[in-house]
Design a protein around this motif. Sequence first.
Motif, mmCIF file in Angstrom:
data_model
loop_
_atom_site.group_PDB
_atom_site.id
_atom_site.type_symbol
_atom_site.label_atom_id
_atom_site.label_comp_id
_atom_site.label_asym_id
_atom_site.label_seq_id
_atom_site.Cartn_x
_atom_site.Cartn_y
_atom_site.Cartn_z
ATOM 1 N N SER A 117 0.831 -1.202 0.000
ATOM 2 C CA SER A 117 0.000 0.000 0.000
ATOM 3 C C SER A 117 0.864 1.250 0.000
ATOM 4 N N VAL A 118 0.284 2.307 -0.532
ATOM 5 C CA VAL A 118 0.875 3.634 -0.512
ATOM 6 C C VAL A 118 -0.273 4.605 -0.237
ATOM 7 N N SER A 119 -0.010 5.626 0.543
ATOM 8 C CA SER A 119 -1.077 6.592 0.818
ATOM 9 C C SER A 119 -0.572 8.014 0.644
ATOM 10 N N GLY A 120 -1.487 8.913 0.365
ATOM 11 C CA GLY A 120 -1.158 10.313 0.207
ATOM 12 C C GLY A 120 -2.401 11.169 0.355
ATOM 13 N N SER A 121 -2.209 12.438 0.533
ATOM 14 C CA SER A 121 -3.320 13.388 0.660
ATOM 15 C C SER A 121 -3.641 13.985 -0.699
#
Lengths: 120, 109
Positions: free
Chosen positions: B9-13
Motif C-alpha cells: 500500500s501507498v497513501s497520500g493526501s
Amino acid sequence: QVQLVQSGTEVKRTGSSVNVACKTSGGTFGNSAINWVRQAPGQGLEWVGGIIPIFRTTKYSQRFQDRVTITADESTTTAYMDLNSLRSDDTAIYFCARIPHWGYRWFDAWGQGTLISVSS
Amino acid sequence: QSALTQPASVSGSPGQSITMSCTGSRGDIGGSSYVSWYQQHPGRPPKVVIYDVDKRPSGISGRFSGSKSGSTASLTISGLQTEDEAEYFCSSHTSDNTYVFGSGTQVYV
C-alpha cells in the motif's frame, strides 16, 4: 470503441472442464492478440496465456501449459479459453484482455470478467 | 515466473504526489522495454494507465507518469485525487515471451 464481452458465471466440480468465451467488437481482431488473465479472490493478476488470431499461434504460462487451450474464431471475432482438470484453487475471475496489435505488449481493453467457481 | 514485487500500500493526501515501485529481474523488467501499469477499482476490470515504461494512452491524465531503472519500474501519480484510490498492478513482458504481473499496490487517498 473496442468492447470485449465475456460469457457468464460458471459453477464447476473439481476435475471437470470449463469453456469461457470472449466476444470482441471494434478494432481489428485478426491483427490483435487476445489474452486471458485471472484474479483469485482478493489476489493479484495472473497471466494464463494468449493467442494471435491472424497467425493462429498460442503461448501459455508454464503453470497452465498442460491444462489450458486458447482458440479464436475470426469469423465471429470471438476467443475461447478451455481449462480442464479444474481444482478448487482455480476459483477466480477470468478476464480476457486485448493487445491492440500483435507487435505491442500491453493490454488496452478488458472484458468484464467471468467468475469460475470450483468445488467438490 | 514469480510475480513482480510491489509494496502492499501507498497513501497520500489530495494534491500530493506518490510513487510506487515494481521490482523484477533481468528476465522481465531488467531486460524489457515493455512495462505497463494498470489501475483497478473494486469490482471492475483493470485499465491501462502507462505502457512501454513511460507512455500514456489516449484519455489518461498527465498526472500519471512511469519510469524504469534497471529491474525496477516506478509509477508516479501527481496531484493526487480521490478517484485515484484504487489498486495498481505493474506488468512486464518477459524473455520467455510471456507476461508477469506485480502483486499489486493499494493506493489510499
